[in-house]
Design a protein around this motif. Structure first.
Motif, short mmCIF file in Angstrom:
data_model
loop_
_atom_site.label_atom_id
_atom_site.label_comp_id
_atom_site.label_asym_id
_atom_site.label_seq_id
_atom_site.Cartn_x
_atom_site.Cartn_y
_atom_site.Cartn_z
N LEU A 54 -55.55 25.28 -45.99
CA LEU A 54 -54.94 24.08 -45.42
C LEU A 54 -55.61 22.82 -45.99
O LEU A 54 -54.93 21.81 -46.26
CB LEU A 54 -55.05 24.09 -43.89
CG LEU A 54 -54.28 25.22 -43.19
CD1 LEU A 54 -54.55 25.22 -41.69
CD2 LEU A 54 -52.76 25.09 -43.45
N MET A 55 -56.90 22.87 -46.19
CA MET A 55 -57.59 21.71 -46.76
C MET A 55 -57.17 21.47 -48.21
O MET A 55 -57.05 20.33 -48.64
CB MET A 55 -59.11 21.87 -46.67
CG MET A 55 -59.57 21.74 -45.22
SD MET A 55 -61.32 21.53 -45.06
CE MET A 55 -61.59 19.96 -45.87
N ARG A 56 -56.96 22.56 -48.94
CA ARG A 56 -56.49 22.38 -50.34
C ARG A 56 -55.20 21.58 -50.36
O ARG A 56 -55.01 20.72 -51.22
CB ARG A 56 -56.24 23.75 -50.99
CG ARG A 56 -57.51 24.44 -51.43
CD ARG A 56 -57.23 25.56 -52.43
NE ARG A 56 -58.46 26.27 -52.73
CZ ARG A 56 -58.84 27.42 -52.17
NH1 ARG A 56 -58.05 28.04 -51.32
NH2 ARG A 56 -60.00 27.97 -52.49
N GLU A 57 -54.33 21.86 -49.39
CA GLU A 57 -53.04 21.15 -49.32
C GLU A 57 -53.24 19.66 -49.00
O GLU A 57 -52.71 18.80 -49.70
CB GLU A 57 -52.15 21.85 -48.27
CG GLU A 57 -50.91 21.08 -47.84
CD GLU A 57 -49.78 21.13 -48.86
OE1 GLU A 57 -49.98 21.68 -49.96
OE2 GLU A 57 -48.69 20.61 -48.54
N ALA A 84 -55.93 11.92 -45.81
CA ALA A 84 -54.64 12.42 -45.34
C ALA A 84 -54.87 13.67 -44.51
O ALA A 84 -55.75 14.47 -44.82
CB ALA A 84 -53.73 12.75 -46.52
N GLU A 85 -54.05 13.81 -43.46
CA GLU A 85 -54.14 14.99 -42.60
C GLU A 85 -52.80 15.70 -42.61
O GLU A 85 -51.75 15.07 -42.48
CB GLU A 85 -54.52 14.55 -41.18
CG GLU A 85 -54.63 15.68 -40.16
CD GLU A 85 -53.34 15.90 -39.39
OE1 GLU A 85 -52.89 17.07 -39.30
OE2 GLU A 85 -52.77 14.92 -38.90
N LYS A 86 -52.86 17.00 -42.84
CA LYS A 86 -51.65 17.82 -42.72
C LYS A 86 -52.04 19.14 -42.06
O LYS A 86 -53.07 19.71 -42.42
CB LYS A 86 -51.03 18.07 -44.10
CG LYS A 86 -49.65 18.69 -44.01
CD LYS A 86 -48.87 18.60 -45.31
CE LYS A 86 -47.51 19.27 -45.13
NZ LYS A 86 -46.67 19.13 -46.32
N ILE A 96 -66.26 17.38 -43.55
CA ILE A 96 -64.85 17.08 -43.28
C ILE A 96 -64.12 18.39 -42.98
O ILE A 96 -64.52 19.45 -43.46
CB ILE A 96 -64.21 16.33 -44.47
CG1 ILE A 96 -62.78 15.91 -44.17
CG2 ILE A 96 -64.28 17.18 -45.76
CD1 ILE A 96 -62.20 14.91 -45.17
N GLY A 97 -63.05 18.29 -42.21
CA GLY A 97 -62.28 19.49 -41.88
C GLY A 97 -61.20 19.14 -40.90
O GLY A 97 -60.33 18.32 -41.18
N SER A 98 -61.27 19.70 -39.69
CA SER A 98 -60.29 19.35 -38.67
C SER A 98 -60.57 17.94 -38.15
O SER A 98 -59.72 17.33 -37.50
CB SER A 98 -60.30 20.36 -37.53
OG SER A 98 -61.59 20.43 -36.98
#
Ligand code: MF3
Ligand code: CO
Ligand code: CO
Length: 248
Positions: free
Chosen positions: A12-15, A97-99, A170-172
């Motif tokens: 998810l972080m790669r995205e 950016a957060e996705k 960094i993460g959620s």
């Protein structure tokens, strides 16, 4: 508390990191003299949201924009405004950016038109500081080796390292533990672990390391002597046998 990411979380972080990188590329293709920093911010908002992501700086602790756009003597957290970007400026654009619940964070300093040799060199050395910092970086390396390498390279080139702000996990969350200073003593600090995701972000000043925090907008950080500063940042995954730069 340091959060070690699972393979699923890393995916998810790669995205989100890919979206950050693409947004910075998009900004790089479109930024030019005559634009205001607010217009740069509008590009960022448009691109990130078109990817189905959220510009997570917007509303972060009340931050009023989708990007930090920092011109010349502004080190970081330049609040987009009616300031016009001029030929010869250096402009750092820092975005997050957060996705799907995970963030990516990176910054580039762009050269606008005809930039002096002095400022070009500052920007180049700032980028080099990042790449020096990740040389040989992997699980088991002491955390403050990162800052030590940044500081050594910056000071060897006659520049100073900002102390008042650091990189971060960094993460959620956009800002997680640990703090990742750009200065420090080699061989000290916790040992990095596989699955940690951190932002390494040298903030390098041409003159004094001292900075001022704006009393007007509560955000903008400028060099105390008014000389230029540059900033370069990537989100990095620590692995057993090296690193993966997620925003490159
Ligand atoms: N992207 C910045 C960083 O590298 C965060 C800025 S917080 C903001 O940590 F609110 F100023 F946007
Ligand atoms: Co950033
Ligand atoms: Co950051």
């Amino acid at each position: 508390m340091i959060k070690i990411k699972t393979e699923k979380e890393i995916e998810l972080m790669r995205e989100s990191c890919r979206i950050v990188k693409e947004t910075l590329d998009f900004v790089g293709r479109n930024i030019h003299a005559g634009m205001t920093t607010k217009e740069v911010d509008a590009l960022v908002y448009k691109y990130i949201t078109s990817c189905g992501a959220y510009p997570s700086e917007l509303g972060y602790e009340g931050y009023p924009a989708s990007s930090c756009v920092s011109v010349n003597e502004v080190v970081v957290h330049g609040v987009p405004s009616d300031r016009v970007i001029l030929d010869g400026d250096i402009v750092s654009v820092d975005i997050t950016a957060e996705k799907n619940g995970y963030h990516g964070d990176a910054c580039r300093t762009f050269l606008i038109g005809n930039v002096s040799e002095q400022k070009r060199r500052l920007v180049k050395v700032t980028e080099e500081c990042f790449f020096k910092a990740i040389e040989g970086l992997q699980a088991g390396v002491p955390l403050f080796d990162i800052g030590h390498r940044v500081q050594t390279h910056a000071e060897a080139n006659g520049y100073s390292v900002v102390r008042a702000l650091t990189g971060h996990g960094i993460g959620s969350e956009m800002h997680e533990d640990p703090a990742v200073p750009n200065y420090g003593k080699a061989g000290t600090g916790m040992r990095l672990k596989s699955g940690m995701t951190i932002c390494i972000e040298p903030m390098i000043n041409m003159g004094t390391y001292k900075v001022n925090f704006s009393r007007e907008d509560g955000w903008t950080v400028t060099t105390a002597d008014g000389l230029p500063a540059a900033h370069y940042e990537n989100t990095v995954l620590i692995k057993d046998d090296g690193v993966e730069i997620l925003t490159l």
